[in-house]
Design an enzyme around this catalytic site. Structure first.
Site, PDB file in Angstrom:
ATOM      1  N   ARG A 104       0.880  -1.177   0.000  1.00 24.19           N
ATOM      2  CA  ARG A 104       0.000   0.000   0.000  1.00 24.19           C
ATOM      3  C   ARG A 104       0.910   1.217   0.000  1.00 24.19           C
ATOM      4  O   ARG A 104       1.555   1.519   1.008  1.00 24.19           O
ATOM      5  CB  ARG A 104      -0.922   0.014   1.220  1.00 24.19           C
ATOM      6  CG  ARG A 104      -1.649   1.337   1.380  1.00 24.19           C
ATOM      7  CD  ARG A 104      -2.778   1.287   2.366  1.00 24.19           C
ATOM      8  NE  ARG A 104      -3.884   0.513   1.851  1.00 24.19           N
ATOM      9  CZ  ARG A 104      -5.085   0.448   2.437  1.00 24.19           C
ATOM     10  NH1 ARG A 104      -5.306   1.111   3.560  1.00 24.19           N
ATOM     11  NH2 ARG A 104      -6.037  -0.283   1.918  1.00 24.19           N
ATOM     12  N   HIS A 131      -7.364   0.564  -6.299  1.00 24.42           N
ATOM     13  CA  HIS A 131      -7.521  -0.364  -5.179  1.00 24.42           C
ATOM     14  C   HIS A 131      -8.096  -1.684  -5.735  1.00 24.42           C
ATOM     15  O   HIS A 131      -9.234  -2.046  -5.473  1.00 24.42           O
ATOM     16  CB  HIS A 131      -8.458   0.253  -4.143  1.00 24.42           C
ATOM     17  CG  HIS A 131      -8.332  -0.326  -2.767  1.00 24.42           C
ATOM     18  ND1 HIS A 131      -7.563  -1.435  -2.493  1.00 24.42           N
ATOM     19  CD2 HIS A 131      -8.903   0.034  -1.587  1.00 24.42           C
ATOM     20  CE1 HIS A 131      -7.659  -1.722  -1.200  1.00 24.42           C
ATOM     21  NE2 HIS A 131      -8.456  -0.835  -0.634  1.00 24.42           N
ATOM     22  N   ASP A 225     -17.823   5.755  -1.128  1.00 29.76           N
ATOM     23  CA  ASP A 225     -16.514   5.763  -0.463  1.00 29.76           C
ATOM     24  C   ASP A 225     -16.367   7.142   0.166  1.00 29.76           C
ATOM     25  O   ASP A 225     -17.170   8.050  -0.111  1.00 29.76           O
ATOM     26  CB  ASP A 225     -15.414   5.484  -1.512  1.00 29.76           C
ATOM     27  CG  ASP A 225     -14.007   5.417  -0.919  1.00 29.76           C
ATOM     28  OD1 ASP A 225     -13.875   5.306   0.322  1.00 29.76           O
ATOM     29  OD2 ASP A 225     -13.027   5.502  -1.692  1.00 29.76           O
ATOM     30  N   CYS A 265     -16.556   0.611   0.829  1.00 24.13           N
ATOM     31  CA  CYS A 265     -15.320  -0.149   1.029  1.00 24.13           C
ATOM     32  C   CYS A 265     -14.832  -0.068   2.471  1.00 24.13           C
ATOM     33  O   CYS A 265     -14.067  -0.923   2.905  1.00 24.13           O
ATOM     34  CB  CYS A 265     -14.245   0.337   0.067  1.00 24.13           C
ATOM     35  SG  CYS A 265     -13.908   2.104   0.197  1.00 24.13           S
ATOM     36  N   ARG A 293     -13.017  -9.446   1.517  1.00 21.76           N
ATOM     37  CA  ARG A 293     -11.616  -9.118   1.255  1.00 21.76           C
ATOM     38  C   ARG A 293     -10.740 -10.356   1.499  1.00 21.76           C
ATOM     39  O   ARG A 293      -9.819 -10.642   0.752  1.00 21.76           O
ATOM     40  CB  ARG A 293     -11.143  -7.969   2.169  1.00 21.76           C
ATOM     41  CG  ARG A 293     -11.846  -6.635   1.974  1.00 21.76           C
ATOM     42  CD  ARG A 293     -11.574  -6.027   0.631  1.00 21.76           C
ATOM     43  NE  ARG A 293     -10.149  -5.858   0.372  1.00 21.76           N
ATOM     44  CZ  ARG A 293      -9.409  -4.836   0.808  1.00 21.76           C
ATOM     45  NH1 ARG A 293      -9.971  -3.862   1.484  1.00 21.76           N
ATOM     46  NH2 ARG A 293      -8.117  -4.744   0.513  1.00 21.76           N
TER      47      ARG A 293
HETATM   48  N1   CP Z   1     -11.132  -0.896   2.485  1.00 20.58           N
HETATM   49  C1   CP Z   1      -9.863  -0.861   2.920  1.00 20.58           C
HETATM   50  O1   CP Z   1      -8.905  -0.949   2.147  1.00 20.58           O
HETATM   51  O2   CP Z   1      -9.729  -0.741   4.256  1.00 20.58           O
HETATM   52  P1   CP Z   1      -8.358  -0.482   5.035  1.00 20.58           P
HETATM   53  O3   CP Z   1      -7.900   0.900   4.642  1.00 20.58           O
HETATM   54  O4   CP Z   1      -8.714  -0.574   6.491  1.00 20.58           O
HETATM   55  O5   CP Z   1      -7.365  -1.509   4.614  1.00 20.58           O
HETATM   56  N1  NVA Z   2     -10.503   6.177  -1.183  1.00 20.28           N
HETATM   57  C1  NVA Z   2     -10.078   5.764   0.119  1.00 20.28           C
HETATM   58  C2  NVA Z   2     -10.188   4.288   0.237  1.00 20.28           C
HETATM   59  C3  NVA Z   2      -9.808   3.723   1.583  1.00 20.28           C
HETATM   60  C4  NVA Z   2      -9.914   2.222   1.623  1.00 20.28           C
HETATM   61  C5  NVA Z   2      -8.650   6.250   0.383  1.00 20.28           C
HETATM   62  O1  NVA Z   2      -7.834   6.245  -0.552  1.00 20.28           O
HETATM   63  O2  NVA Z   2      -8.354   6.668   1.500  1.00 20.28           O
END
Ligand code: CP
Ligand code: NVA
Length: 322
Positions: A104, A131, A225, A265, A293
């Site tokens: 990430r 994502h 989201d 999400c 997930r």
């Molecule tokens: N939806 C998602 O990616 O959650 P986290 O940021 O908690 O991993």
């Molecule tokens: N769009 C959000 C998704 C988190 C899972 C972000 O990038 O923070």
């Protein structure tokens, strides 16, 4: 269908409809209790988290362990991407120790660099642009809810962000009827829509509108989201004002057919993009979605690592440099 063995997953657009179906079929089977074996036995995966996570980090870590592998979580406080060391150097070092990476990263460009300098598979656990693992789990959820994906009417309400982008690509590949409702100035990027159009194989084109009623009128799934993604905190006040009319609340839900299901999400900014009564209400599928997930990622890992024995990986001394 191509094989997923040894592949990177940087963008969901890298997967064909058949490859996505293979992930979802295996994910569904794993959820029903099918034993995946131990395709990760003897393998170690680095899990790099430059940004916070709950679902992604824990579900990947559990999936890696269930498949017999050993996860090593690395947080930015220790690895300090781009500050202590360049992404390329981090990748070249880790690739000599581990068999793959889940990452990430704030910047998709850094993720590309990570993948470029590693021989082992690199899986996108979210960047500013995409994502893909979230949307694989989302597709599994929609398939469970509606019985299929082709022609499913999904309305994404919110920012044209990383999650939205992965949804646009997945919808184009899978023939999902996706509408994106957002305020002016927050639409998906033109190059994303152009790439999506090139991926479409006779399915409906993704439609973008500023009018919630237009996107929601016959929607089977309403997806939202956060309005302010990680890294955009300085824009929060402006975004709150710009998105206020798109809060997923009972009034917005009433623009869709009564049986429409709600997905998010997570993490949710409760009271901002979605209200408690909707998130916790009977139309919400968010906690099943979050559970998926685990199953989707366990399937993805099993397919990427199945068949590739540790012996098929290059020995550290013989790793190439791109
Ligand atoms: N939806 C998602 O990616 O959650 P986290 O940021 O908690 O991993
Ligand atoms: N769009 C959000 C998704 C988190 C899972 C972000 O990038 O923070």
């Amino acid at each position: 269908m191509g094989t997923l063995v040894g592949r990177d997953l940087l963008s969901i657009a890298d997967l064909s409809a058949a490859e996505i179906a293979a992930v979802l079929d295996l994910g569904e089977a794993l959820k029903r209790g099918t034993d995946p074996g131990r395709p990760l036995a003897g393998r170690t995966l680095a899990m790099i988290f430059q940004r916070p996570s709950n679902r992604t980090r824990v579900s990947f870590e559990v999936a890696i362990q269930r498949l017999g592998g050993h996860p090593i979580p690395l947080f930015n406080s220790e690895i300090q991407i781009g500050e202590r060391e360049s992404t390329a150097d981090i990748s070249r070092i880790l690739d000599r120790y581990v068999d793959g990476m889940v990452a990430r990263l704030a910047s998709h460009r850094d993720l590309r660099a990570l993948a470029q300098w590693a021989d082992g598979p690199v899986i996108n656990a979210m960047t500013d642009r995409e994502h893909p693992c979230q949307v694989l789990a989302d597709c599994l959820t929609v398939r469970e809810l509606l019985g299929g994906l082709e022609g499913a009417r999904v309305c994404y309400v919110g920012d044209g962000n990383n999650v939205c982008t992965s949804w646009i690509y997945a919808a184009s590949v899978l023939g999902i009827d996706l509408r994106v409702v957002g305020p002016p100035g927050y639409e998906p990027a033109r190059e994303v829509l152009e790439r999506a159009a090139a991926l479409t194989r006779g399915g409906p084109p993704v439609r973008c509108t500023h009018e919630p009623a237009e996107g929601l009128e016959d929607a089977q799934v309403i997806y939202t989201d956060v309005w302010t993604s990680m890294g955009q905190e300085a824009e929060q006040q402006q975004r709150r004002a710009d998105f206020a009319h798109l809060q997923v609340n009972p009034a917005l839900l009433a623009m869709a057919p009564p049986g429409a299901r709600v997905m998010h999400c997570l993490p949710a900014h409760r009271g901002e993009e979605i209200t408690d009564d909707v998130l916790d209400g009977p139309q919400s599928a968010v906690f099943d979605q979050a559970e998926n997930r685990l199953w989707a990622q366990e399937a993805l890992l099993a397919l990427i690592f199945s068949g590739a024995t540790p012996e098929t990986r290059a020995s550290p001394a013989s790793r190439s440099t791109p």
